[in-house]
Motif scaffolding. Structure first.
Motif, PDB file in Angstrom:
ATOM      1  N   VAL A   1      39.186 -41.799  -1.209  1.00 24.36           N
ATOM      2  CA  VAL A   1      38.752 -42.956  -0.288  1.00 24.36           C
ATOM      3  C   VAL A   1      38.960 -42.589   1.096  1.00 24.36           C
ATOM      4  O   VAL A   1      40.221 -42.082   1.198  1.00 24.36           O
ATOM      5  CB  VAL A   1      39.936 -43.861  -0.748  1.00 24.36           C
ATOM      6  CG1 VAL A   1      39.742 -45.046   0.271  1.00 24.36           C
ATOM      7  CG2 VAL A   1      39.690 -44.406  -2.256  1.00 24.36           C
TER       8      VAL A   1
ATOM      9  N   LYS B   1      36.205 -44.563   6.147  1.00 28.79           N
ATOM     10  CA  LYS B   1      35.122 -45.694   5.948  1.00 28.79           C
ATOM     11  C   LYS B   1      35.398 -46.608   4.792  1.00 28.79           C
ATOM     12  O   LYS B   1      35.044 -47.765   4.935  1.00 28.79           O
ATOM     13  CB  LYS B   1      33.679 -45.134   5.935  1.00 28.79           C
ATOM     14  CG  LYS B   1      33.177 -44.291   7.237  1.00 28.79           C
ATOM     15  CD  LYS B   1      31.943 -43.688   6.770  1.00 28.79           C
ATOM     16  CE  LYS B   1      31.558 -42.637   8.045  1.00 28.79           C
ATOM     17  NZ  LYS B   1      30.217 -42.151   7.655  1.00 28.79           N
ATOM     18  N   GLU B   2      35.940 -45.907   3.893  1.00 25.54           N
ATOM     19  CA  GLU B   2      36.037 -46.736   2.644  1.00 25.54           C
ATOM     20  C   GLU B   2      37.458 -47.438   2.642  1.00 25.54           C
ATOM     21  O   GLU B   2      37.713 -48.570   1.796  1.00 25.54           O
ATOM     22  CB  GLU B   2      35.913 -45.804   1.297  1.00 25.54           C
ATOM     23  CG  GLU B   2      34.724 -45.327   1.110  1.00 25.54           C
ATOM     24  CD  GLU B   2      34.530 -43.997   1.880  1.00 25.54           C
ATOM     25  OE1 GLU B   2      33.460 -43.394   1.988  1.00 25.54           O
ATOM     26  OE2 GLU B   2      35.566 -43.471   2.139  1.00 25.54           O
TER      27      GLU B   2
ATOM     28  N   ILE C   1      31.859 -48.272  -3.720  1.00 25.88           N
ATOM     29  CA  ILE C   1      32.539 -48.346  -2.362  1.00 25.88           C
ATOM     30  C   ILE C   1      32.002 -47.359  -1.386  1.00 25.88           C
ATOM     31  O   ILE C   1      31.575 -47.233  -0.463  1.00 25.88           O
ATOM     32  CB  ILE C   1      33.717 -48.986  -2.226  1.00 25.88           C
ATOM     33  CG1 ILE C   1      33.897 -50.439  -2.781  1.00 25.88           C
ATOM     34  CG2 ILE C   1      34.388 -48.645  -0.961  1.00 25.88           C
ATOM     35  CD1 ILE C   1      35.574 -50.846  -2.944  1.00 25.88           C
ATOM     36  N   ARG C   2      32.368 -46.146  -2.284  1.00 24.96           N
ATOM     37  CA  ARG C   2      32.223 -44.632  -1.751  1.00 24.96           C
ATOM     38  C   ARG C   2      30.817 -44.471  -1.207  1.00 24.96           C
ATOM     39  O   ARG C   2      30.366 -43.924  -0.310  1.00 24.96           O
ATOM     40  CB  ARG C   2      32.704 -43.780  -2.824  1.00 24.96           C
ATOM     41  CG  ARG C   2      32.575 -42.288  -2.401  1.00 24.96           C
ATOM     42  CD  ARG C   2      33.674 -41.671  -1.963  1.00 24.96           C
ATOM     43  NE  ARG C   2      33.506 -40.470  -1.408  1.00 24.96           N
ATOM     44  CZ  ARG C   2      33.911 -39.938  -0.218  1.00 24.96           C
ATOM     45  NH1 ARG C   2      34.376 -40.471   0.604  1.00 24.96           N
ATOM     46  NH2 ARG C   2      33.619 -38.566   0.210  1.00 24.96           N
TER      47      ARG C   2
ATOM     48  N   GLY D   1      30.135 -48.153   1.093  1.00 24.20           N
ATOM     49  CA  GLY D   1      31.147 -48.480   2.300  1.00 24.20           C
ATOM     50  C   GLY D   1      31.129 -50.028   2.220  1.00 24.20           C
ATOM     51  O   GLY D   1      31.559 -50.470   3.240  1.00 24.20           O
TER      52      GLY D   1
END
Length: 142
Positions: free
Chosen positions: A80, A83-84, A135-136, A139
């Motif tokens: 993480v 950005k995440e 999400i990775r 984003g």
């Protein structure tokens, strides 16, 4: 059975799956390959912390996760980054207590947390890990 510490023998995904002995492993890999249109990279790590063969999934040069085989389960490492972070923290309350605890106990370094998540079943943690990877990749919250 394959020896995951033997740098000279490059195991296949199926051999690693046999070593793990958890049917969910191939399902998890297939889900990543189908969702992100990527393939696995089986690599040997000489790192003293996680020495041995592992499986990396990358998309467009960005790491999605690294899988560390264990007997009867596997560990998924998801980074993480800056950005995440906000997106992950926005969904933490919806995640399992186990994931929340790991997130809060993992020290941040250089704006990143390297989450080591053990996967033993297809329940909530499985879905939490897939959300972190989404999400990775993009984003944003899924």
């Amino acid at each position: 059975m394959v020896d995951l510490m033997d740098k000279k023998y490059h195991p296949s995904l199926e051999e690693i799956s046999e070593y793990i002995g958890c049917p969910m492993f191939l399902r998890f890999c297939s889900e990543l390959k189908e969702t992100y249109k990527c393939s696995e990279q089986i690599e040997f790590s000489s790192c003293s912390m996680e020495r041995g063969w592992n499986i990396k999934f990358k998309k467009s040069g960005k790491s999605l996760c690294t899988i560390y085989p264990r007997e009867s389960y596997f560990t998924v490492m998801v980074v993480v980054g800056r950005k995440e972070k906000a997106f992950v923290e926005a969904i933490l309350e919806e995640c399992t207590p186990q994931l929340r605890e790991i997130y809060h106990q993992t020290k941040e370094g250089n704006g990143q947390r390297w989450l080591m998540l053990d996967l033993e079943d297809c329940e909530a943690m499985y879905q939490d890990i897939l959300r972190l990877i989404a999400i990775r990749r993009g984003g944003s919250i899924v």
